[in-house]
Design a protein around this motif. Structure first.
Motif, PDB file in Angstrom:
ATOM      1  N   ALA A  15       0.787  -1.145  -0.102  1.00 55.66           N
ATOM      2  CA  ALA A  15      -0.085  -0.060  -0.040  1.00 55.66           C
ATOM      3  C   ALA A  15       0.694   1.205   0.138  1.00 55.66           C
ATOM      4  CB  ALA A  15      -1.019  -0.046   1.238  1.00 55.66           C
ATOM      5  N   ILE A  16       1.910   1.180   0.904  1.00 55.71           N
ATOM      6  CA  ILE A  16       2.768   2.469   0.766  1.00 55.71           C
ATOM      7  C   ILE A  16       3.479   2.609  -0.500  1.00 55.71           C
ATOM      8  CG2 ILE A  16       4.847   3.197   1.760  1.00 55.71           C
ATOM      9  CD1 ILE A  16       4.441   1.752   4.275  1.00 55.71           C
ATOM     10  N   VAL A  17       4.049   1.649  -1.129  1.00 57.59           N
ATOM     11  CA  VAL A  17       4.651   2.002  -2.633  1.00 57.59           C
ATOM     12  C   VAL A  17       3.562   2.092  -3.628  1.00 57.59           C
ATOM     13  CG1 VAL A  17       6.011   1.104  -4.284  1.00 57.59           C
ATOM     14  CG2 VAL A  17       6.830   0.984  -1.990  1.00 57.59           C
ATOM     15  N   ALA A  18       2.230   1.398  -3.526  1.00 58.95           N
ATOM     16  CA  ALA A  18       1.347   1.941  -4.318  1.00 58.95           C
ATOM     17  C   ALA A  18       1.049   3.270  -4.550  1.00 58.95           C
ATOM     18  CB  ALA A  18       0.187   0.865  -4.044  1.00 58.95           C
ATOM     19  N   ALA A  19       0.931   4.114  -3.151  1.00 59.84           N
ATOM     20  CA  ALA A  19       0.945   5.387  -3.135  1.00 59.84           C
ATOM     21  C   ALA A  19       1.911   5.958  -3.886  1.00 59.84           C
ATOM     22  CB  ALA A  19       0.693   5.630  -1.486  1.00 59.84           C
ATOM     23  N   VAL A  20       3.056   5.712  -3.494  1.00 66.98           N
ATOM     24  CA  VAL A  20       4.247   6.239  -4.230  1.00 66.98           C
ATOM     25  C   VAL A  20       4.073   6.205  -5.591  1.00 66.98           C
ATOM     26  CG1 VAL A  20       6.949   5.911  -4.462  1.00 66.98           C
ATOM     27  CG2 VAL A  20       5.807   5.808  -2.164  1.00 66.98           C
ATOM     28  N   VAL A  21       3.837   5.045  -6.197  1.00 66.62           N
ATOM     29  CA  VAL A  21       3.662   4.961  -7.746  1.00 66.62           C
ATOM     30  C   VAL A  21       2.826   5.877  -8.106  1.00 66.62           C
ATOM     31  CG1 VAL A  21       3.052   3.514  -9.358  1.00 66.62           C
ATOM     32  CG2 VAL A  21       4.669   2.679  -7.884  1.00 66.62           C
ATOM     33  N   SER A 118      13.502   7.401  -2.677  1.00 65.46           N
ATOM     34  CA  SER A 118      12.120   7.368  -2.745  1.00 65.46           C
ATOM     35  C   SER A 118      11.192   8.631  -3.114  1.00 65.46           C
ATOM     36  CB  SER A 118      11.518   7.104  -1.214  1.00 65.46           C
ATOM     37  OG  SER A 118      11.813   7.885  -0.576  1.00 65.46           O
ATOM     38  N   PHE A 119      11.932   9.584  -3.450  1.00 61.02           N
ATOM     39  CA  PHE A 119      11.316  10.675  -3.956  1.00 61.02           C
ATOM     40  C   PHE A 119      11.719  10.724  -5.458  1.00 61.02           C
ATOM     41  CE2 PHE A 119      10.457  11.510   0.611  1.00 61.02           C
ATOM     42  CZ  PHE A 119       9.145  11.942   0.384  1.00 61.02           C
ATOM     43  N   THR A 120      13.010  10.594  -5.754  1.00 61.95           N
ATOM     44  CA  THR A 120      13.208  10.737  -7.099  1.00 61.95           C
ATOM     45  C   THR A 120      12.811   9.730  -8.187  1.00 61.95           C
ATOM     46  OG1 THR A 120      15.184   9.167  -6.850  1.00 61.95           O
ATOM     47  CG2 THR A 120      15.814  11.610  -6.355  1.00 61.95           C
ATOM     48  N   ILE A 121      12.399   8.609  -7.683  1.00 58.10           N
ATOM     49  CA  ILE A 121      11.809   7.525  -8.424  1.00 58.10           C
ATOM     50  C   ILE A 121      10.319   7.991  -8.822  1.00 58.10           C
ATOM     51  CG2 ILE A 121      10.601   6.228  -6.304  1.00 58.10           C
ATOM     52  CD1 ILE A 121      11.104   3.638  -7.919  1.00 58.10           C
ATOM     53  N   THR A 122       9.817   8.806  -7.884  1.00 56.43           N
ATOM     54  CA  THR A 122       8.274   9.365  -8.234  1.00 56.43           C
ATOM     55  C   THR A 122       8.656  10.684  -9.111  1.00 56.43           C
ATOM     56  OG1 THR A 122       8.185  10.334  -6.122  1.00 56.43           O
ATOM     57  CG2 THR A 122       7.465   8.239  -6.271  1.00 56.43           C
ATOM     58  N   ASN A 123       9.639  11.213  -9.368  1.00 54.63           N
ATOM     59  CA  ASN A 123       9.913  12.147 -10.189  1.00 54.63           C
ATOM     60  C   ASN A 123       9.251  13.568  -9.303  1.00 54.63           C
ATOM     61  OD1 ASN A 123      10.647  11.293 -12.561  1.00 54.63           O
ATOM     62  ND2 ASN A 123       8.695  10.740 -13.027  1.00 54.63           N
ATOM     63  N   SER A 124       9.396  13.430  -8.139  1.00 53.31           N
ATOM     64  CA  SER A 124       8.826  14.533  -7.175  1.00 53.31           C
ATOM     65  C   SER A 124       9.724  15.572  -6.926  1.00 53.31           C
ATOM     66  CB  SER A 124       8.698  13.802  -5.798  1.00 53.31           C
ATOM     67  OG  SER A 124       7.456  12.952  -6.006  1.00 53.31           O
ATOM     68  N   LEU A 125      11.180  15.547  -7.190  1.00 50.15           N
ATOM     69  CA  LEU A 125      12.229  16.629  -6.910  1.00 50.15           C
ATOM     70  C   LEU A 125      12.628  17.015  -8.129  1.00 50.15           C
ATOM     71  CD1 LEU A 125      14.093  14.598  -4.014  1.00 50.15           C
ATOM     72  CD2 LEU A 125      12.172  16.095  -3.922  1.00 50.15           C
ATOM     73  N   GLU A 126      13.010  18.283  -8.093  1.00 57.34           N
ATOM     74  CA  GLU A 126      13.802  18.830  -9.626  1.00 57.34           C
ATOM     75  C   GLU A 126      15.416  18.711  -9.612  1.00 57.34           C
ATOM     76  OE1 GLU A 126      13.252  21.873 -12.798  1.00 57.34           O
ATOM     77  OE2 GLU A 126      12.125  20.279 -11.810  1.00 57.34           O
ATOM     78  N   ASP A 127      15.701  18.261 -10.762  1.00 52.40           N
ATOM     79  CA  ASP A 127      17.216  18.313 -10.950  1.00 52.40           C
ATOM     80  C   ASP A 127      17.715  19.527 -10.720  1.00 52.40           C
ATOM     81  OD1 ASP A 127      19.767  17.607 -11.571  1.00 52.40           O
ATOM     82  OD2 ASP A 127      19.218  16.853 -13.541  1.00 52.40           O
ATOM     83  N   LEU A 128      18.743  19.718 -10.037  1.00 51.35           N
ATOM     84  CA  LEU A 128      19.277  21.031  -9.546  1.00 51.35           C
ATOM     85  C   LEU A 128      20.564  21.341 -10.467  1.00 51.35           C
ATOM     86  CD1 LEU A 128      19.005  21.421  -5.820  1.00 51.35           C
ATOM     87  CD2 LEU A 128      17.425  21.929  -7.756  1.00 51.35           C
ATOM     88  N   LEU A 403      18.151   2.051  -0.914  1.00 46.86           N
ATOM     89  CA  LEU A 403      17.083   1.411  -1.747  1.00 46.86           C
ATOM     90  C   LEU A 403      15.969   2.410  -2.173  1.00 46.86           C
ATOM     91  CD1 LEU A 403      16.553  -2.169  -0.134  1.00 46.86           C
ATOM     92  CD2 LEU A 403      17.536  -1.787  -2.315  1.00 46.86           C
ATOM     93  N   PRO A 404      15.373   2.268  -3.190  1.00 48.76           N
ATOM     94  CA  PRO A 404      14.165   3.123  -3.275  1.00 48.76           C
ATOM     95  C   PRO A 404      12.862   3.038  -2.505  1.00 48.76           C
ATOM     96  CG  PRO A 404      14.470   1.682  -5.236  1.00 48.76           C
ATOM     97  CD  PRO A 404      15.479   1.567  -4.322  1.00 48.76           C
ATOM     98  N   TYR A 405      12.905   1.753  -1.787  1.00 48.91           N
ATOM     99  CA  TYR A 405      11.966   1.608  -0.859  1.00 48.91           C
ATOM    100  C   TYR A 405      12.486   1.617   0.590  1.00 48.91           C
ATOM    101  CZ  TYR A 405      13.229  -3.226  -2.377  1.00 48.91           C
ATOM    102  OH  TYR A 405      13.894  -4.212  -2.748  1.00 48.91           O
ATOM    103  N   ASN A 406      13.127   2.543   0.791  1.00 50.58           N
ATOM    104  CA  ASN A 406      13.763   2.693   2.346  1.00 50.58           C
ATOM    105  C   ASN A 406      12.958   2.692   3.332  1.00 50.58           C
ATOM    106  OD1 ASN A 406      16.505   3.087   3.785  1.00 50.58           O
ATOM    107  ND2 ASN A 406      15.469   4.885   4.438  1.00 50.58           N
ATOM    108  N   ASP A 407      11.655   3.269   3.268  1.00 52.18           N
ATOM    109  CA  ASP A 407      10.666   3.019   4.341  1.00 52.18           C
ATOM    110  C   ASP A 407      10.451   1.518   4.793  1.00 52.18           C
ATOM    111  OD1 ASP A 407      10.062   4.985   2.152  1.00 52.18           O
ATOM    112  OD2 ASP A 407       8.673   5.954   3.618  1.00 52.18           O
ATOM    113  N   TYR A 408      10.154   0.620   3.657  1.00 51.29           N
ATOM    114  CA  TYR A 408       9.888  -0.734   4.031  1.00 51.29           C
ATOM    115  C   TYR A 408      11.160  -1.531   4.299  1.00 51.29           C
ATOM    116  CZ  TYR A 408       9.004  -5.718   3.156  1.00 51.29           C
ATOM    117  OH  TYR A 408       8.488  -6.939   3.556  1.00 51.29           O
TER     118      TYR A 408
END
Length: 452
Positions: A15-21, A118-128, A403-408
């Motif tokens: 459920a966590i990663v589904a939300a991330v996706v 876990s935020f870069t995989i969802t394209n949530s951050l800007e490349d600086l 890992l990109p699923y560090n929460d888990y």
């Protein structure tokens, strides 16, 4: 762990990663004030943006960070930064993911290094990188830069760091007749003598957080995780280095030579203040933290580097630290990027953060500043503790990955290897259980998982 418990755990994690996706589909970078994927922002555009009245939102949990915001606003009077503390890292990440989904995001956000993927995989951050961030790479400790950059992209700028050393009670060590250990063999010998002659444990290895054990793996040269930035992750929990470290601590735990209590709770504070522990394998943020929780032991502590596996090649691992990032949906990216650069690379901003708020910096010039490096600490009998950790910071390897699923990974650790640590059962068996869960979970989320 029963089959039912495993199933519940995987469903919860899914459920966590589904939300991330889902967030990934919503996190399309705004065209406004953006660098695009490859274009470099010109100085002319930066000057225009910084002279145009603009308000940006910044989320951070750092104490008194408003001090640095005031410096920024004094330099750029047309810019206003609205600070919000969302309740610490974990709470902030939950709110940030919800904000990304809704499109109502802050412009700049503090994120721990371990959670960046876990935020870069969802394209949530800007490349600086197009905003000039890549040009600042030499200003930061290599290990910190390694955790904010991938290939030609820069996902944030390093703010603080947690290289690991040891803080030890001189009176307990003297009572046991031992010197501060410089190798892990000496550490094991010291653990025996300290327990026999004083009743204290040499230290505590907690099962409620994977940061301490990962720092030990990092130091030994193990690289348990890697991620290609796309769909492939590698889990390597059977290397010689991993087996050496886990086996070593398993032996100490089974012999009751180290404690395994949870750290950083009320019982742990009381234990470290009462002398139950003769030392603490602490990150660079630990010295200030310790003097605030064990004030009655002032003058009895010293700092040193970690014991070494190979004294000819000093090494350490990192615990904690964070970057300051710009969100992909910010409508003031240029201003936010300039704010990030100021907060992490400006001399006055970083020095005051280090000397007044006691945040261990990742900027090299600030680390080497006499105001930081040569600061004498009364709690440590006048020792220049920062200097010890500044030197340690240079020994932390820069090729560590998360890992990109560090929460888990973190929650799974607590129920497998962490539980074995706490309950003093076999760590190597639990290590296999942790790996199985990490592999199963990664595959369930569509990753290609490679094991070694």
């Amino acid at each position: 762990m029963t089959t039912v418990q495993r199933r519940r755990k995987v469903v919860a994690g899914t459920a966590i990663v589904a939300a991330v996706v889902m967030l990934s589909a919503c996190a399309t970078p705004s065209a406004s004030d953006s660098a695009g994927s490859a274009d470099t922002i010109s100085q002319e555009k930066i000057d225009k943006a910084m002279s145009t009245p603009t308000t940006i939102d910044f989320w951070s949990w750092v104490p008194d960070i408003q001090n640095q915001i005031d410096l920024f606003e004094a330099k750029y009077p047309e810019i206003t930064v609205k600070l919000s503390n969302q309740g610490g890292a974990t709470a902030q990440y939950q709110k940030l993911r919800a904000a990304v989904k809704s499109g109502d995001v802050p412009d700049a956000v503090q994120i721990e290094y371990s959670f960046l993927p876990s935020f870069t995989i969802t394209n949530s951050l800007e490349d600086l990188a197009p905003y000039g961030a890549a040009e600042l790479s030499d200003q930061f400790v290599d290990s910190a830069w390694g955790m904010v950059s991938t290939d030609d992209s820069v996902w944030g700028l390093p703010q603080d760091l947690g290289p690991t050393g040891q803080l030890y009670r001189t009176d307990i060590f003297e009572a046991a007749g031992v010197e501060v250990p410089t190798t892990w063999d000496e550490y094991a010998d010291a653990a025996v003598l300290i327990k026999e002659k004083t009743g204290s444990y040499i230290s505590d290895l907690p099962g409620n957080s994977f940061s301490p054990i990962l720092a030990l793996l990092w130091q030994a040269g193990a690289r348990p995780f890697s991620y290609d930035g796309d769909k492939t992750v590698t889990i390597d929990l059977h290397s010689e280095e991993v087996t050496q470290v886990i086996g070593y601590w398993n032996d100490l735990i089974q012999a009751d030579l180290v404690d395994t209590a949870p750290q950083l709770d009320d019982n742990w504070y009381q234990s470290i203040a009462s002398g139950k522990y003769a030392s603490w394998l602490a990150a660079a943020w630990g010295p200030v933290f310790l003097q605030g929780t064990a004030g009655d032991t002032s003058g009895l502590w010293q700092a040193a580097e970690m014991p070494q596996w190979d004294s000819s090649e000093p090494a350490s691992g990192n615990q904690g630290g964070s970057a300051v990032t710009v969100t992909a949906d910010s409508d003031a990216k240029i201003v936010a990027a300039e704010f990030v650069k100021f907060l992490t690379a400006d001399t006055e901003a970083t020095e005051t953060l280090a000397t007044e708020q006691f945040i261990f910096p990742s900027r090299v010039e600030t680390l080497e500043s006499p105001a930081v490096r040569d600061q004498e600490m009364e709690f440590y009998a006048g020792q220049k503790v920062n200097a010890v950790f500044v030197d340690i910071a240079q020994t932390v390897a820069s090729d560590w990955q998360w890992l990109p699923y560090n929460d888990y990974a973190s929650s799974s650790f607590k129920e497998t290897l962490g539980a074995a640590i706490t309950e003093k059962t076999d760590l190597l068996d639990a290590l296999q259980e942790w790996e199985d869960e990490l592999v199963s979970y990664g595959e369930s989320q569509g990753f290609t998982v490679v094991t070694k």
